[in-house]
Each structure stands twice: as structure tokens, then as C-alpha cells.
Scaffold this motif. Sequence first.
Motif, PDB file in Angstrom:
ATOM      1  N   THR A   1       0.836  -1.203   0.000  1.00  0.00           N
ATOM      2  CA  THR A   1       0.000   0.000   0.000  1.00  0.00           C
ATOM      3  C   THR A   1       0.869   1.250   0.000  1.00  0.00           C
ATOM      4  OG1 THR A   1      -0.113   0.110   2.424  1.00  0.00           O
ATOM      5  CG2 THR A   1      -1.805  -1.191   1.278  1.00  0.00           C
ATOM      6  N   ALA A   2       2.182   1.066   0.201  1.00  0.00           N
ATOM      7  CA  ALA A   2       3.116   2.192   0.158  1.00  0.00           C
ATOM      8  C   ALA A   2       4.389   1.734  -0.532  1.00  0.00           C
ATOM      9  CB  ALA A   2       3.428   2.694   1.565  1.00  0.00           C
ATOM     10  N   VAL A   3       4.886   2.557  -1.438  1.00  0.00           N
ATOM     11  CA  VAL A   3       6.125   2.247  -2.151  1.00  0.00           C
ATOM     12  C   VAL A   3       7.149   3.334  -1.859  1.00  0.00           C
ATOM     13  CG1 VAL A   3       7.222   2.034  -4.411  1.00  0.00           C
ATOM     14  CG2 VAL A   3       5.025   0.923  -3.981  1.00  0.00           C
ATOM     15  N   VAL A   4       8.286   2.910  -1.342  1.00  0.00           N
ATOM     16  CA  VAL A   4       9.404   3.809  -1.068  1.00  0.00           C
ATOM     17  C   VAL A   4      10.396   3.694  -2.216  1.00  0.00           C
ATOM     18  CG1 VAL A   4      11.228   4.413   0.561  1.00  0.00           C
ATOM     19  CG2 VAL A   4       9.085   3.418   1.402  1.00  0.00           C
ATOM     20  N   CYS A   5      10.823   4.836  -2.746  1.00  0.00           N
ATOM     21  CA  CYS A   5      11.771   4.846  -3.859  1.00  0.00           C
ATOM     22  C   CYS A   5      13.083   5.476  -3.408  1.00  0.00           C
ATOM     23  CB  CYS A   5      11.196   5.623  -5.038  1.00  0.00           C
ATOM     24  SG  CYS A   5       9.649   4.941  -5.669  1.00  0.00           S
ATOM     25  N   ALA A   6      14.189   4.976  -3.951  1.00  0.00           N
ATOM     26  CA  ALA A   6      15.511   5.388  -3.490  1.00  0.00           C
ATOM     27  C   ALA A   6      15.813   6.845  -3.757  1.00  0.00           C
ATOM     28  CB  ALA A   6      16.586   4.506  -4.127  1.00  0.00           C
ATOM     29  N   ASN A   7      15.141   7.459  -4.729  1.00  0.00           N
ATOM     30  CA  ASN A   7      15.288   8.899  -4.942  1.00  0.00           C
ATOM     31  C   ASN A   7      14.037   9.444  -5.620  1.00  0.00           C
ATOM     32  OD1 ASN A   7      15.585   8.068  -7.602  1.00  0.00           O
ATOM     33  ND2 ASN A   7      17.355   9.357  -8.022  1.00  0.00           N
ATOM     34  N   ASP A   8      13.983  10.740  -5.819  1.00  0.00           N
ATOM     35  CA  ASP A   8      12.780  11.373  -6.360  1.00  0.00           C
ATOM     36  C   ASP A   8      12.549  11.048  -7.830  1.00  0.00           C
ATOM     37  OD1 ASP A   8      12.120  12.551  -3.954  1.00  0.00           O
ATOM     38  OD2 ASP A   8      13.114  14.455  -4.412  1.00  0.00           O
ATOM     39  N   ASP A   9      13.623  10.906  -8.619  1.00  0.00           N
ATOM     40  CA  ASP A   9      13.443  10.567 -10.031  1.00  0.00           C
ATOM     41  C   ASP A   9      12.723   9.225 -10.158  1.00  0.00           C
ATOM     42  OD1 ASP A   9      14.681  12.872 -10.757  1.00  0.00           O
ATOM     43  OD2 ASP A   9      16.509  11.953 -11.541  1.00  0.00           O
ATOM     44  N   THR A  10      13.144   8.255  -9.354  1.00  0.00           N
ATOM     45  CA  THR A  10      12.498   6.943  -9.372  1.00  0.00           C
ATOM     46  C   THR A  10      11.048   7.053  -8.905  1.00  0.00           C
ATOM     47  OG1 THR A  10      14.614   5.859  -8.940  1.00  0.00           O
ATOM     48  CG2 THR A  10      12.632   4.583  -8.485  1.00  0.00           C
ATOM     49  N   ALA A  11      10.810   7.861  -7.873  1.00  0.00           N
ATOM     50  CA  ALA A  11       9.450   8.037  -7.364  1.00  0.00           C
ATOM     51  C   ALA A  11       8.549   8.691  -8.407  1.00  0.00           C
ATOM     52  CB  ALA A  11       9.478   8.872  -6.088  1.00  0.00           C
ATOM     53  N   ALA A  12       9.098   9.634  -9.177  1.00  0.00           N
ATOM     54  CA  ALA A  12       8.307  10.268 -10.236  1.00  0.00           C
ATOM     55  C   ALA A  12       7.930   9.242 -11.305  1.00  0.00           C
ATOM     56  CB  ALA A  12       9.084  11.422 -10.856  1.00  0.00           C
ATOM     57  N   GLY A  13       8.855   8.321 -11.609  1.00  0.00           N
ATOM     58  CA  GLY A  13       8.545   7.265 -12.561  1.00  0.00           C
ATOM     59  C   GLY A  13       7.481   6.321 -12.036  1.00  0.00           C
ATOM     60  N   ALA A  14       7.558   5.980 -10.745  1.00  0.00           N
ATOM     61  CA  ALA A  14       6.547   5.113 -10.140  1.00  0.00           C
ATOM     62  C   ALA A  14       5.189   5.799 -10.142  1.00  0.00           C
ATOM     63  CB  ALA A  14       6.962   4.754  -8.713  1.00  0.00           C
ATOM     64  N   LEU A  15       5.174   7.093  -9.898  1.00  0.00           N
ATOM     65  CA  LEU A  15       3.923   7.845  -9.913  1.00  0.00           C
ATOM     66  C   LEU A  15       3.324   7.854 -11.316  1.00  0.00           C
ATOM     67  CD1 LEU A  15       1.974   9.656  -8.307  1.00  0.00           C
ATOM     68  CD2 LEU A  15       3.439  11.604  -8.904  1.00  0.00           C
ATOM     69  N   PHE A  16       4.154   8.000 -12.322  1.00  0.00           N
ATOM     70  CA  PHE A  16       3.693   7.960 -13.714  1.00  0.00           C
ATOM     71  C   PHE A  16       3.062   6.601 -14.021  1.00  0.00           C
ATOM     72  CE2 PHE A  16       4.417   7.067 -18.212  1.00  0.00           C
ATOM     73  CZ  PHE A  16       3.874   8.195 -18.822  1.00  0.00           C
ATOM     74  N   ALA A  17       3.719   5.530 -13.580  1.00  0.00           N
ATOM     75  CA  ALA A  17       3.184   4.186 -13.816  1.00  0.00           C
ATOM     76  C   ALA A  17       1.842   4.005 -13.120  1.00  0.00           C
ATOM     77  CB  ALA A  17       4.177   3.136 -13.339  1.00  0.00           C
ATOM     78  N   ALA A  18       1.722   4.544 -11.918  1.00  0.00           N
ATOM     79  CA  ALA A  18       0.451   4.448 -11.194  1.00  0.00           C
ATOM     80  C   ALA A  18      -0.661   5.139 -11.971  1.00  0.00           C
ATOM     81  CB  ALA A  18       0.594   5.051  -9.802  1.00  0.00           C
ATOM     82  N   HIS A  19      -0.378   6.294 -12.533  1.00  0.00           N
ATOM     83  CA  HIS A  19      -1.379   7.001 -13.336  1.00  0.00           C
ATOM     84  C   HIS A  19      -1.770   6.169 -14.562  1.00  0.00           C
ATOM     85  CE1 HIS A  19      -1.143  10.379 -10.773  1.00  0.00           C
ATOM     86  NE2 HIS A  19      -0.094  10.982 -11.308  1.00  0.00           N
ATOM     87  N   GLN A  20      -0.787   5.547 -15.198  1.00  0.00           N
ATOM     88  CA  GLN A  20      -1.068   4.707 -16.363  1.00  0.00           C
ATOM     89  C   GLN A  20      -1.987   3.539 -16.006  1.00  0.00           C
ATOM     90  OE1 GLN A  20       2.909   3.692 -17.894  1.00  0.00           O
ATOM     91  NE2 GLN A  20       2.397   4.823 -19.747  1.00  0.00           N
ATOM     92  N   LEU A  21      -1.799   2.998 -14.808  1.00  0.00           N
ATOM     93  CA  LEU A  21      -2.580   1.845 -14.364  1.00  0.00           C
ATOM     94  C   LEU A  21      -3.922   2.241 -13.758  1.00  0.00           C
ATOM     95  CD1 LEU A  21       0.362  -0.152 -12.742  1.00  0.00           C
ATOM     96  CD2 LEU A  21      -0.866  -0.767 -14.853  1.00  0.00           C
ATOM     97  N   GLY A  22      -4.194   3.516 -13.670  1.00  0.00           N
ATOM     98  CA  GLY A  22      -5.458   3.971 -13.102  1.00  0.00           C
ATOM     99  C   GLY A  22      -5.516   3.844 -11.596  1.00  0.00           C
ATOM    100  N   ILE A  23      -4.357   3.897 -10.943  1.00  0.00           N
ATOM    101  CA  ILE A  23      -4.298   3.754  -9.485  1.00  0.00           C
ATOM    102  C   ILE A  23      -4.358   5.133  -8.843  1.00  0.00           C
ATOM    103  CG2 ILE A  23      -2.866   2.974  -7.549  1.00  0.00           C
ATOM    104  CD1 ILE A  23      -1.656   0.913  -9.486  1.00  0.00           C
ATOM    105  N   ASP A  24      -5.236   5.299  -7.893  1.00  0.00           N
ATOM    106  CA  ASP A  24      -5.368   6.565  -7.191  1.00  0.00           C
ATOM    107  C   ASP A  24      -4.232   6.718  -6.178  1.00  0.00           C
ATOM    108  OD1 ASP A  24      -6.451   8.979  -6.161  1.00  0.00           O
ATOM    109  OD2 ASP A  24      -7.345   7.841  -4.506  1.00  0.00           O
ATOM    110  N   VAL A  25      -3.497   7.793  -6.315  1.00  0.00           N
ATOM    111  CA  VAL A  25      -2.434   8.138  -5.359  1.00  0.00           C
ATOM    112  C   VAL A  25      -2.839   9.434  -4.665  1.00  0.00           C
ATOM    113  CG1 VAL A  25       0.009   8.760  -5.089  1.00  0.00           C
ATOM    114  CG2 VAL A  25      -0.653   7.063  -6.819  1.00  0.00           C
TER     115      VAL A  25
END
Length: 376
Positions: A269-293
Motif C-alpha cells: 500500500t506504500a512504495v518507497v523509492c531510493a530517490n525522487d526521479d524513481t518516485a516520479a517514474g513510479a507515480l507515472f506508472a500508477a497514473h497509467q494503471l489507473g491507481i489513485d495516489v
Amino acid sequence: MPPGTRRATPAGQPPPERAISRKPTIDDVAARSGVGRTTVSRVLNNGPNVSAKLRARVQEAVDALGYQVNIQARFLAGGNSRTVALICAAELDLEPNSYYQSALEVGALRACTQLGLHLITHAAVQDDPRGVEEVVALVEERRCDGVVLTPPFADDTRLIDALVARGCAVACVSPGDATGARVPGVGMDDERAGYDLAAHLLALGHRRFGFIRGREGHRSAESRFDGVMRALAEARLDPADVADARGNFTFMSGKDLLPTLLSAAARPTAVVCANDDTAAGALFAAHQLGIDVPGALSIVGFDDTPVSAIVWPPLTTVHQPIREMSFRAVEMLAEALKTPGEAQSPVHEYIAHTVVSRRSTGRPELEALPIAATGR
């Protein structure tokens, strides 16, 4: 005594006490110690032909007045500006972490400007077997007096030993234990930062976690992961409930690896990313998958780079004082250059971090996660 004249002070005796409201100068030290400014300069620079008694008298005046050497004036008076090299990492096949490097450059440049040092920057390819020789050749060619090493070069004991053997002062940003025992360094307490970020998520009610890790062997990233795991262990969570995947600090690693984490048996239910660039990519993927963040998934990063505040939703992250760290590393070099030839004290300093809470984190609502996102 006629008006406007002053009683002469006998040689070797300090003048009468008088208040100095401005910053004391070398002339104030000379007047207080009863010697010429040339003698004071010779004492401050450990010059020859000065008796121990005279040195003690000058030092006493320095201490009493709170006089501090103007490093910039000292270097410029010698007709040369000491050169400091900032060594950053480059990886030919990946996009650079541009903000991290630019922040390091800004901090180092500000310090060099204040201290009268000349800065050169160099991006060396990490994991290149010729990397040590490349950096050493640069230092010799440009006649560098000091070097600031950043990760992963800050963890390279062979490189540090080679530079020190050539009489070059070295300071590290975010050094590992082995290198930190050799030369001075400054950084953020990455393990504690990971712990604090996980504690923030635990306080929101999260109990299942994912972690997109940094580049393998990167000490700071591994320490962040260790801190997260320590917080989860203290919360008595099963390590098996942590899904992790190896990334490389890039946007694409976050984008590509988030679906992998969401397919784990213990879906996070929570994803920790090693830096902000990686977190921005994970956020983009979540949007693609229709996941509410953050309704269905909270995502966090590290560094507090500009991208963390402009993506949607803005990222919760750890503010890493990058510019302050490189600034302090240059100050450490300047201190070492005051006494060339002396061994550097391997002091390690931490600069405080903070957890920056933004809208990418919230209380977990697992039922809001689309089934399609899990691949089941």
C-alpha cells in the motif's frame, strides 16, 4: 602631551586595551603583540626565523582578539588561486541525475567563491576500471590542491589512497565507513532518513511496503533501505511483507518496476523509492494503471528535488541538504590547505535532514486498487 598625539608603547608590550567594534585585522594583532605585521604573517603561516616566545605572544593576541585568517586573501596574496576538483559520477547508458549533480556544483562553487578557491568539475564514468587513473591524471594535469569526491567515488578507498599519496587534500560527500576512516566527509544520515520516512508511513497506517532500490553497491541507497527495514522491524512487521526490486535512480526504473511490486503476494500500500526521479517514474506508472495516489497507493522518494514538488500529486520525500554538503566539503579542504603536508583528520559530519510531507501519501485504502494493476 599635545592634543592628538598618543603615548608610544614600549617594544614588546601590548598597547592599552581599547574596544575594537569592527572585525579585527592583522594590523590589530600586530599592534596588540607589539610586532610588525610581517612577523604576524610569518607566525600565522608557520614561517621560519620566529622564536617560540614571539610565536606565543602573537598567538595570544590572535586568541584575545578573535582574529581569523582571511583564507581568500592568503591565497590571492600568494599570486595563485588554489584549485579544487569536484568529481561526480556519470553512466553512459542512463540519463543523469541532473539536479543532484547541479546542486553539488552550486554548493561547491559558492564555497570556492567565498574562500578564494578555483573550482573545476569532472564527471567520471563509474565502474570504469580506469576510473582511478583518470581522476588521478586530471588532478595532476590541472594541479589540483584538493578534491571533493561524491558517490560512488566517495566509497573508493583505492582512489582516495592514490590522491592522498600525491599530497592532495580529499573530502568526501556521503562517504562509506572505510573511506570515512581515511579522510573527512560530510553527508546526511541516510539510514536515519529511511527510518524516519518509514515511520511517517507507519503512522498513516501502512503495513505492507514496496521498495524500489538504488544502484547496487551505492552505500547511501542501501543505508536508506536499511533504515526502512529497521523501522518495520521495530513495528514487528514480517520482512516477507516488503517487496523490493533493484532500480538505478532513474525515472524509467520507477516506471518499469512499480507493476512488478504490485504483483507481489503481499501487495504494498506504500512504495518507497531510493530517490525522487524513481518516485516520479513510479507515480507515472500508477497514473497509467489507473491507481489513485494516495487513496490506493502512497509513493515517497528521497532528496526533495524540484521534480518532487511539480508532479501530481506532489511527492512526500526526504529533504537532503545537497548544496550544504558540498559547501561544507570544500570548507574541509580549505582547512586542510592551511597546513599542507599534515595528515587530515577523518572527521565525519552529518547535516540534518527533514521529512517533507506532501499529497502523495495518505491512509491506505487497499480496496481502491484496481485488480488489473496486479495482473491477476
